[in-house]
Write a protein that holds these residues in place. Sequence first.
Motif, PDB file in Angstrom:
ATOM      1  N   GLU A 165     172.296  45.423  45.898  1.00 51.07           N
ATOM      2  CA  GLU A 165     172.960  45.742  47.191  1.00 51.07           C
ATOM      3  C   GLU A 165     172.982  47.211  47.709  1.00 51.07           C
ATOM      4  O   GLU A 165     172.850  47.705  48.654  1.00 51.07           O
ATOM      5  N   GLU A 166     172.797  48.054  46.545  1.00 49.84           N
ATOM      6  CA  GLU A 166     172.538  49.333  46.801  1.00 49.84           C
ATOM      7  C   GLU A 166     171.302  49.566  47.661  1.00 49.84           C
ATOM      8  O   GLU A 166     171.121  50.303  48.423  1.00 49.84           O
ATOM      9  N   ALA A 167     170.138  49.113  47.257  1.00 51.52           N
ATOM     10  CA  ALA A 167     168.935  49.030  47.873  1.00 51.52           C
ATOM     11  C   ALA A 167     169.090  48.570  49.435  1.00 51.52           C
ATOM     12  O   ALA A 167     168.601  49.431  50.334  1.00 51.52           O
ATOM     13  N   VAL A 168     169.662  47.704  49.565  1.00 52.75           N
ATOM     14  CA  VAL A 168     169.647  47.173  50.919  1.00 52.75           C
ATOM     15  C   VAL A 168     170.550  47.706  51.908  1.00 52.75           C
ATOM     16  O   VAL A 168     170.282  48.102  53.129  1.00 52.75           O
ATOM     17  N   LEU A 173     169.822  49.738  55.335  1.00 47.57           N
ATOM     18  CA  LEU A 173     170.658  49.280  56.455  1.00 47.57           C
ATOM     19  C   LEU A 173     171.175  50.917  56.924  1.00 47.57           C
ATOM     20  O   LEU A 173     171.362  50.812  58.249  1.00 47.57           O
ATOM     21  N   ASN A 174     171.443  51.692  56.122  1.00 52.34           N
ATOM     22  CA  ASN A 174     171.869  53.196  56.709  1.00 52.34           C
ATOM     23  C   ASN A 174     170.769  54.250  56.952  1.00 52.34           C
ATOM     24  O   ASN A 174     171.037  55.237  57.200  1.00 52.34           O
ATOM     25  N   GLY A 175     169.560  53.671  56.873  1.00 48.96           N
ATOM     26  CA  GLY A 175     168.476  54.629  57.129  1.00 48.96           C
ATOM     27  C   GLY A 175     168.071  55.688  55.980  1.00 48.96           C
ATOM     28  O   GLY A 175     167.711  56.737  56.364  1.00 48.96           O
ATOM     29  N   LYS A 176     168.630  55.277  54.647  1.00 52.05           N
ATOM     30  CA  LYS A 176     168.506  56.061  53.707  1.00 52.05           C
ATOM     31  C   LYS A 176     167.412  55.719  52.745  1.00 52.05           C
ATOM     32  O   LYS A 176     167.269  54.509  52.918  1.00 52.05           O
ATOM     33  N   MET A 177     166.963  56.715  51.702  1.00 52.89           N
ATOM     34  CA  MET A 177     165.920  56.190  50.785  1.00 52.89           C
ATOM     35  C   MET A 177     166.686  55.336  49.574  1.00 52.89           C
ATOM     36  O   MET A 177     167.842  55.676  49.621  1.00 52.89           O
ATOM     37  N   VAL A 178     165.985  54.566  49.246  1.00 49.58           N
ATOM     38  CA  VAL A 178     166.514  53.783  48.161  1.00 49.58           C
ATOM     39  C   VAL A 178     166.530  54.758  46.824  1.00 49.58           C
ATOM     40  O   VAL A 178     165.503  55.055  46.534  1.00 49.58           O
ATOM     41  N   LYS A 179     167.400  54.810  46.185  1.00 48.54           N
ATOM     42  CA  LYS A 179     167.544  55.765  45.074  1.00 48.54           C
ATOM     43  C   LYS A 179     166.925  55.109  43.706  1.00 48.54           C
ATOM     44  O   LYS A 179     166.090  55.632  43.239  1.00 48.54           O
ATOM     45  N   LYS A 238     164.704  52.603  42.577  1.00 50.96           N
ATOM     46  CA  LYS A 238     163.456  51.841  43.274  1.00 50.96           C
ATOM     47  C   LYS A 238     163.110  50.523  42.298  1.00 50.96           C
ATOM     48  O   LYS A 238     162.408  49.620  42.657  1.00 50.96           O
ATOM     49  N   GLU A 239     163.163  50.639  40.836  1.00 45.87           N
ATOM     50  CA  GLU A 239     162.729  49.859  39.932  1.00 45.87           C
ATOM     51  C   GLU A 239     163.572  49.711  38.747  1.00 45.87           C
ATOM     52  O   GLU A 239     164.024  50.837  38.204  1.00 45.87           O
ATOM     53  N   THR A 240     163.924  48.751  38.366  1.00 49.12           N
ATOM     54  CA  THR A 240     164.526  48.326  37.326  1.00 49.12           C
ATOM     55  C   THR A 240     163.722  47.227  36.430  1.00 49.12           C
ATOM     56  O   THR A 240     163.082  46.440  36.795  1.00 49.12           O
TER      57      THR A 240
END
Length: 205
Positions: free
Chosen positions: A179-182, A186-192, A194-196
């Motif tokens: 959810e945080e990635a999507v 959606l808000n045009g931001k970088m995914v903090k 990226k990998e878990t």
Amino acid sequence: MKKSTKLMSIAFLVLFISAFTANTIVDGGYKIGDVAEDFSLKNIDGKMVSLADYKDAKGFIVIFTCNTCPYAVMYEDRIQALNEKYAQKGYPVIAIMPNNTDVKPGDALPEMKKRAEEKGFTFPYLIDEKQEVYPKFGATKTPHVFVLQKGDGLNIVEYIGAIDDNYKDPNAVTTKYVEEAVDAMLNGKMVKEKETKAIGCSIKV
């Protein structure tokens, strides 16, 4: 001479295995920023499904999952919730069953269809019959998630790993990775994050 030849053969075999192993590690599937290839896999309704079919999608939540893994079963409702929340926003869930059904008959297409009907899945539930797609992604577990972002006709890998940080209890989740990635995309931001680490059952070959 015979002993020397035998030793050389063993040495060559070791080098061959080492080289193969090294290539396997290097080519272990998509990394963040890679372009994911499209695929065409059979859905539970018998129709073939590709990412290209989703003309209006902004990206995809690709989840390798199955019927028989307890971890996957615990995540079924959360996978359904992801599709309900994000499909209408342009990020549909695409579920893929990667297991060898000779090893896991409970994951065969008729059983997939039955499970989808029981749970009311609203997303496609595809079968990787030839087991050709999951190695390209580098999926190793069920469930294993790959969030893709569409751009210039390409599907870019933006997140790889787990759905959230607590497979046992959805009420005890503190971080919802997917959810945080999507939401970030959606808000045009970088995914903090990226990998878990994906937590689940190993894919059966």
